[in-house]
Design an enzyme around this catalytic site. Structure first.
Site, PDB file in Angstrom:
ATOM      1  N   THR A 124       0.850  -1.191   0.000  1.00  0.00           N
ATOM      2  CA  THR A 124       0.000   0.000   0.000  1.00  0.00           C
ATOM      3  C   THR A 124       0.884   1.239   0.000  1.00  0.00           C
ATOM      4  OG1 THR A 124      -1.791  -1.090   1.182  1.00  0.00           O
ATOM      5  CG2 THR A 124      -1.657   1.299   1.426  1.00  0.00           C
ATOM      6  N   ARG A 170     -13.999  -7.347  -1.379  1.00  0.00           N
ATOM      7  CA  ARG A 170     -13.347  -7.085  -0.096  1.00  0.00           C
ATOM      8  C   ARG A 170     -12.850  -5.642  -0.048  1.00  0.00           C
ATOM      9  NH1 ARG A 170      -7.948  -5.336   1.638  1.00  0.00           N
ATOM     10  NH2 ARG A 170      -7.675  -6.059   3.792  1.00  0.00           N
ATOM     11  N   VAL A 171     -13.073  -4.986   1.075  1.00  0.00           N
ATOM     12  CA  VAL A 171     -12.611  -3.614   1.288  1.00  0.00           C
ATOM     13  C   VAL A 171     -11.759  -3.583   2.551  1.00  0.00           C
ATOM     14  CG1 VAL A 171     -13.295  -1.226   1.737  1.00  0.00           C
ATOM     15  CG2 VAL A 171     -14.645  -2.634   0.158  1.00  0.00           C
ATOM     16  N   GLY A 172     -10.576  -3.002   2.445  1.00  0.00           N
ATOM     17  CA  GLY A 172      -9.693  -2.885   3.594  1.00  0.00           C
ATOM     18  C   GLY A 172      -9.791  -1.520   4.244  1.00  0.00           C
ATOM     19  N   ASP A 173      -8.732  -1.134   4.956  1.00  0.00           N
ATOM     20  CA  ASP A 173      -8.759   0.124   5.698  1.00  0.00           C
ATOM     21  C   ASP A 173      -8.423   1.342   4.856  1.00  0.00           C
ATOM     22  OD1 ASP A 173      -6.042  -0.995   5.621  1.00  0.00           O
ATOM     23  OD2 ASP A 173      -5.495   0.741   6.831  1.00  0.00           O
ATOM     24  N   THR A 187      -0.793   1.241   6.836  1.00  0.00           N
ATOM     25  CA  THR A 187      -0.580   0.146   5.900  1.00  0.00           C
ATOM     26  C   THR A 187      -0.449  -1.155   6.680  1.00  0.00           C
ATOM     27  OG1 THR A 187       0.942  -0.789   4.252  1.00  0.00           O
ATOM     28  CG2 THR A 187       1.913   0.626   5.925  1.00  0.00           C
ATOM     29  N   GLY A 188      -0.959  -2.241   6.107  1.00  0.00           N
ATOM     30  CA  GLY A 188      -0.845  -3.517   6.792  1.00  0.00           C
ATOM     31  C   GLY A 188      -2.083  -4.373   6.602  1.00  0.00           C
ATOM     32  N   GLY A 222      -5.527  -4.809   6.731  1.00  0.00           N
ATOM     33  CA  GLY A 222      -6.590  -3.820   6.801  1.00  0.00           C
ATOM     34  C   GLY A 222      -7.680  -4.120   7.803  1.00  0.00           C
TER      35      GLY A 222
END
Length: 330
Positions: A199, A227-230, A250-251, A253
């Site tokens: 990211t 899928r949705v991350g942070d 970053t990481g 999510g």
């Protein structure tokens, strides 16, 4: 009489000194600061290309800030440069979903009034962060996702890209190996088996005293469609408020979403519990499990934080004092 003259002369000299001091202070270079990241995760076999791109992006951002550019414009431009580089998991170098497609996420936030824009699961935009900026400025919404985000991107005039634009050799090989494991003697491919999230993000303080943040990602390799991350979630992966700081995460999510980490770093400052570095350290080294992420942040006072709990986090920082550093590993 002589004593009075001495006192008068002394007063004149003190006044002149004060005036000269004020002029000197007025001529001091305005304060600015910037930090960037290229994703927390594992080590690369050859970090040189990653470092070169980060150096170019950091120099671009620093030059813009020095020239008086707004932090919001700077974080967008810097993130777009990183999205255009195949070395990262954002834009051009994004990972494939489980079904072999690309779904990109991005967000941007203005510290002046906490206005923000974000997109999730976009497939047609070359630079998702540019679409996120337009969501903020041209709509009454904060987040657009999926087909709606793609339709908005097409109508907004941003540069579009066909699916094959995102098919970099490294990511195609990674997807093939995930779906059909086979021996591979390629050292670069082998090191990709280590987590490397990729990211990208940028935070900045401009000479006008305003902070901003932007984050962009291709998500998790082999993720389920939708899928949705942070990264596109304001408060989880991105935050900016002139009263405290600007943050890009970053990481993993899902963990950053559950902890609402970007916002909580700022909140810990606002509530007087800790400084910026302490707040970031708490989440990365006390709250989150090792090997799960990293954070960059810039405070309203220009202090910069670059912290992570993984093997590496390509990162860089620059400010008005002349600081300019880019590192990949520890």
């Amino acid at each position: 009489m002589l004593h009075c003259k001495k006192q008068t002369l002394r007063g004149v000299l003190l006044t002149l000194a004060a005036l000269c001091g004020g002029a000197a202070r007025a001529e001091e270079p305005p304060r600015y600061a910037i930090a960037i990241h290229g994703g927390a995760g594992g080590l690369r076999a050859d970090p040189a290309p990653v470092k070169a791109v980060l150096e170019r992006a950091l120099r671009t951002g620093g030059d813009l800030l020095r020239g008086g550019a707004a932090s919001l414009d700077v974080v967008q431009q810097v993130v777009q440069l990183l999205e255009d580089a195949p070395e990262f998991n954002a834009g051009k170098g994004s990972v494939f979903t489980a079904e072999g497609r690309h779904e990109l996420d991005a967000s941007i936030m203005d510290g002046r009034d906490r206005s923000s824009g974000a997109v999730a699961g976009v497939r047609v935009a070359k630079n998702p962060v540019a679409v996120a900026r337009l969501v903020m400025t041209q709509t009454r919404h904060a987040l657009l996702a999926g087909g709606g985000a793609d339709a908005f991107a097409r109508s907004s005039g941003v540069e579009l890209a066909p699916p094959e634009y995102f098919w970099t050799p490294r990511r195609r090989r990674q997807w093939r190996e995930r779906n059909a494991p086979a021996p591979d003697n390629d050292a670069a491919a082998a090191v990709d088996n280590h987590p490397h999230y990729g990211t990208v993000g940028c935070v900045a303080l401009d000479v006008h005293g305003n902070v901003a943040a932007a984050t962009s990602t291709g998500g998790t390799a082999g993720k389920l469609p939708g899928r949705v991350g942070d990264s596109p979630l304001v408060g989880a992966g991105t935050w900016a408020d002139n009263a405290t700081c600007a943050v890009s995460c970053t990481g993993v999510g899902e963990l950053f979403i559950r902890g609402n980490i970007a916002y909580d770093i700022a909140a810990r400052q606002a509530y007087g519990k800790s400084g910026l570095a302490e707040a970031a350290h708490y989440h990365l080294h006390d709250s989150l499990a090792p090997g799960t992420g990293g954070v960059i942040a810039v405070g309203a006072d220009g202090r910069i934080v670059l912290d992570f709990n993984t093997q590496a986090m390509p990162r860089g920082a620059a400010d008005a004092s002349g600081r300019f550093e880019v590192r990949v590993g520890r």
